[in-house]
Design a protein around this motif. Structure first.
Motif, PDB file in Angstrom:
ATOM      1  N   THR A  52       8.775  -4.088   2.555  1.00  0.00           N
ATOM      2  CA  THR A  52       7.782  -3.349   1.766  1.00  0.00           C
ATOM      3  C   THR A  52       6.778  -2.617   2.646  1.00  0.00           C
ATOM      4  OG1 THR A  52       6.439  -5.351   1.500  1.00  0.00           O
ATOM      5  CG2 THR A  52       7.963  -4.796  -0.284  1.00  0.00           C
ATOM      6  N   SER A  53       6.669  -3.014   3.901  1.00  0.00           N
ATOM      7  CA  SER A  53       5.777  -2.280   4.809  1.00  0.00           C
ATOM      8  C   SER A  53       6.466  -1.055   5.407  1.00  0.00           C
ATOM      9  CB  SER A  53       5.289  -3.195   5.923  1.00  0.00           C
ATOM     10  OG  SER A  53       6.355  -3.554   6.778  1.00  0.00           O
ATOM     11  N   LYS A  54       7.741  -0.876   5.128  1.00  0.00           N
ATOM     12  CA  LYS A  54       8.495   0.263   5.653  1.00  0.00           C
ATOM     13  C   LYS A  54       8.435   1.469   4.720  1.00  0.00           C
ATOM     14  CE  LYS A  54       9.755  -1.783   9.310  1.00  0.00           C
ATOM     15  NZ  LYS A  54       9.155  -1.391  10.567  1.00  0.00           N
ATOM     16  N   GLY A  55       7.403   1.539   3.971  1.00  0.00           N
ATOM     17  CA  GLY A  55       7.218   2.674   3.076  1.00  0.00           C
ATOM     18  C   GLY A  55       5.749   2.847   2.784  1.00  0.00           C
ATOM     19  N   ILE A  86      10.709 -16.394   1.620  1.00  0.00           N
ATOM     20  CA  ILE A  86      11.167 -15.006   1.699  1.00  0.00           C
ATOM     21  C   ILE A  86      10.044 -14.035   2.062  1.00  0.00           C
ATOM     22  CG2 ILE A  86      13.105 -15.325   0.126  1.00  0.00           C
ATOM     23  CD1 ILE A  86      11.369 -14.151  -2.100  1.00  0.00           C
ATOM     24  N   SER A  87       8.872 -14.564   2.391  1.00  0.00           N
ATOM     25  CA  SER A  87       7.724 -13.677   2.621  1.00  0.00           C
ATOM     26  C   SER A  87       7.929 -12.728   3.796  1.00  0.00           C
ATOM     27  CB  SER A  87       6.441 -14.479   2.820  1.00  0.00           C
ATOM     28  OG  SER A  87       6.469 -15.187   4.039  1.00  0.00           O
ATOM     29  N   SER A  88       8.533 -13.198   4.881  1.00  0.00           N
ATOM     30  CA  SER A  88       8.700 -12.310   6.041  1.00  0.00           C
ATOM     31  C   SER A  88       9.621 -11.140   5.703  1.00  0.00           C
ATOM     32  CB  SER A  88       9.229 -13.089   7.245  1.00  0.00           C
ATOM     33  OG  SER A  88      10.477 -13.680   6.950  1.00  0.00           O
ATOM     34  N   SER A 115      13.047   1.877   3.731  1.00  0.00           N
ATOM     35  CA  SER A 115      12.108   2.236   2.681  1.00  0.00           C
ATOM     36  C   SER A 115      12.729   1.984   1.307  1.00  0.00           C
ATOM     37  CB  SER A 115      11.702   3.702   2.829  1.00  0.00           C
ATOM     38  OG  SER A 115      10.843   4.095   1.802  1.00  0.00           O
ATOM     39  N   LEU A 116      13.995   2.306   1.173  1.00  0.00           N
ATOM     40  CA  LEU A 116      14.691   2.082  -0.093  1.00  0.00           C
ATOM     41  C   LEU A 116      14.802   0.588  -0.402  1.00  0.00           C
ATOM     42  CD1 LEU A 116      16.103   3.534  -2.421  1.00  0.00           C
ATOM     43  CD2 LEU A 116      18.237   3.353  -1.138  1.00  0.00           C
ATOM     44  N   TYR A 117      15.099  -0.224   0.607  1.00  0.00           N
ATOM     45  CA  TYR A 117      15.133  -1.678   0.400  1.00  0.00           C
ATOM     46  C   TYR A 117      13.771  -2.180  -0.070  1.00  0.00           C
ATOM     47  CZ  TYR A 117      19.597  -1.920   2.952  1.00  0.00           C
ATOM     48  OH  TYR A 117      20.884  -1.766   3.366  1.00  0.00           O
ATOM     49  N   GLY A 118      12.714  -1.703   0.566  1.00  0.00           N
ATOM     50  CA  GLY A 118      11.361  -2.103   0.174  1.00  0.00           C
ATOM     51  C   GLY A 118      11.053  -1.719  -1.261  1.00  0.00           C
ATOM     52  N   MET A 119      11.450  -0.521  -1.658  1.00  0.00           N
ATOM     53  CA  MET A 119      11.219  -0.082  -3.031  1.00  0.00           C
ATOM     54  C   MET A 119      12.049  -0.905  -4.008  1.00  0.00           C
ATOM     55  SD  MET A 119       8.825   2.005  -2.972  1.00  0.00           S
ATOM     56  CE  MET A 119       8.883   2.253  -4.718  1.00  0.00           C
ATOM     57  N   PHE A 120      13.277  -1.265  -3.626  1.00  0.00           N
ATOM     58  CA  PHE A 120      14.099  -2.109  -4.497  1.00  0.00           C
ATOM     59  C   PHE A 120      13.463  -3.492  -4.669  1.00  0.00           C
ATOM     60  CE2 PHE A 120      18.322   0.297  -3.675  1.00  0.00           C
ATOM     61  CZ  PHE A 120      18.019   1.180  -4.701  1.00  0.00           C
ATOM     62  N   ILE A 121      12.859  -4.015  -3.617  1.00  0.00           N
ATOM     63  CA  ILE A 121      12.165  -5.300  -3.717  1.00  0.00           C
ATOM     64  C   ILE A 121      11.001  -5.182  -4.685  1.00  0.00           C
ATOM     65  CG2 ILE A 121      10.678  -6.919  -2.449  1.00  0.00           C
ATOM     66  CD1 ILE A 121      12.572  -6.419  -0.016  1.00  0.00           C
ATOM     67  N   LEU A 122      10.214  -4.111  -4.544  1.00  0.00           N
ATOM     68  CA  LEU A 122       9.086  -3.902  -5.453  1.00  0.00           C
ATOM     69  C   LEU A 122       9.570  -3.709  -6.888  1.00  0.00           C
ATOM     70  CD1 LEU A 122       6.820  -1.576  -3.277  1.00  0.00           C
ATOM     71  CD2 LEU A 122       6.512  -4.013  -3.764  1.00  0.00           C
ATOM     72  N   CYS A 123      10.699  -3.046  -7.046  1.00  0.00           N
ATOM     73  CA  CYS A 123      11.263  -2.846  -8.386  1.00  0.00           C
ATOM     74  C   CYS A 123      11.745  -4.158  -8.986  1.00  0.00           C
ATOM     75  CB  CYS A 123      12.403  -1.837  -8.338  1.00  0.00           C
ATOM     76  SG  CYS A 123      11.829  -0.165  -8.072  1.00  0.00           S
ATOM     77  N   ALA A 124      12.326  -5.017  -8.173  1.00  0.00           N
ATOM     78  CA  ALA A 124      12.775  -6.320  -8.672  1.00  0.00           C
ATOM     79  C   ALA A 124      11.571  -7.148  -9.132  1.00  0.00           C
ATOM     80  CB  ALA A 124      13.554  -7.066  -7.589  1.00  0.00           C
TER      81      ALA A 124
END
Length: 155
Positions: free
Chosen positions: A92-95, A84-86, A39-48
């Motif tokens: 991002t789906s893990k949150g 990088i879509s996958s 979930s944190l990785y997904g949020m970091f991606i969204l933040c980037a």
């Protein structure tokens, strides 16, 4: 002509995005039982993506809101032909983005309490307009979501 973007402003954005990422990941872990790290990785991606959109908004001279750039970047990196879509879609789906609403509402409440004197100056007309704007935005979003879900056969 682009607006001046200082290193301090970018660092402030990064700090705020990191704080929101951790708070959201904690909310996802506690409330929705998603794995904290993913979930944190997904949020970091969204933040980037958000940070990139904010920076682009400051360097492009047109008066276009940053949310447009953020949305376009998000769409581009999530398109099936993006290399990088996958990875983007997996993390991002893990949150659950709904966990952000608690954080945003708390922030809005603090900001509202801080500026309560200014809010009182708006008067009853301003409160009524605010109510209808919020109601209209909610109803419009709900109608669009309902239409899309019905069209796709999800409901």
């Amino acid at each position: 002509m682009s607006k001046i973007l200082s290193k301090e402003v970018v660092m402030e954005w990064i700090l705020i995005l990191i704080i929101f990422s951790f708070m959201s990941a904690i909310g996802n872990y506690i409330g929705y039982h998603y794995p904290f790290q993913e979930s944190l990785y997904g949020m970091f991606i969204l933040c980037a993506i958000t940070l990139l959109g904010l920076i682009i908004e400051h360097h492009i001279s047109y008066n276009i809101p940053a949310i447009i750039y953020i949305s376009i970047i998000g769409l581009i990196v999530a398109l099936p032909w993006s290399p990088i879509s996958s990875t983007i879609i997996y993390y991002t789906s893990k949150g659950n983005i709904v966990s952000l609403t608690t954080i945003l509402l708390a922030y809005a409440g603090i900001a509202m309490g801080k500026d309560l004197g200014e809010f009182k100056k708006v008067g009853l007309k301003g409160i009524i307009v605010t109510f209808f704007v919020i109601l209209g935005t909610y109803m419009g979003s709900a109608l669009i979501a309902q239409g899309v879900l019905m069209y796709t056969g999800m409901i």
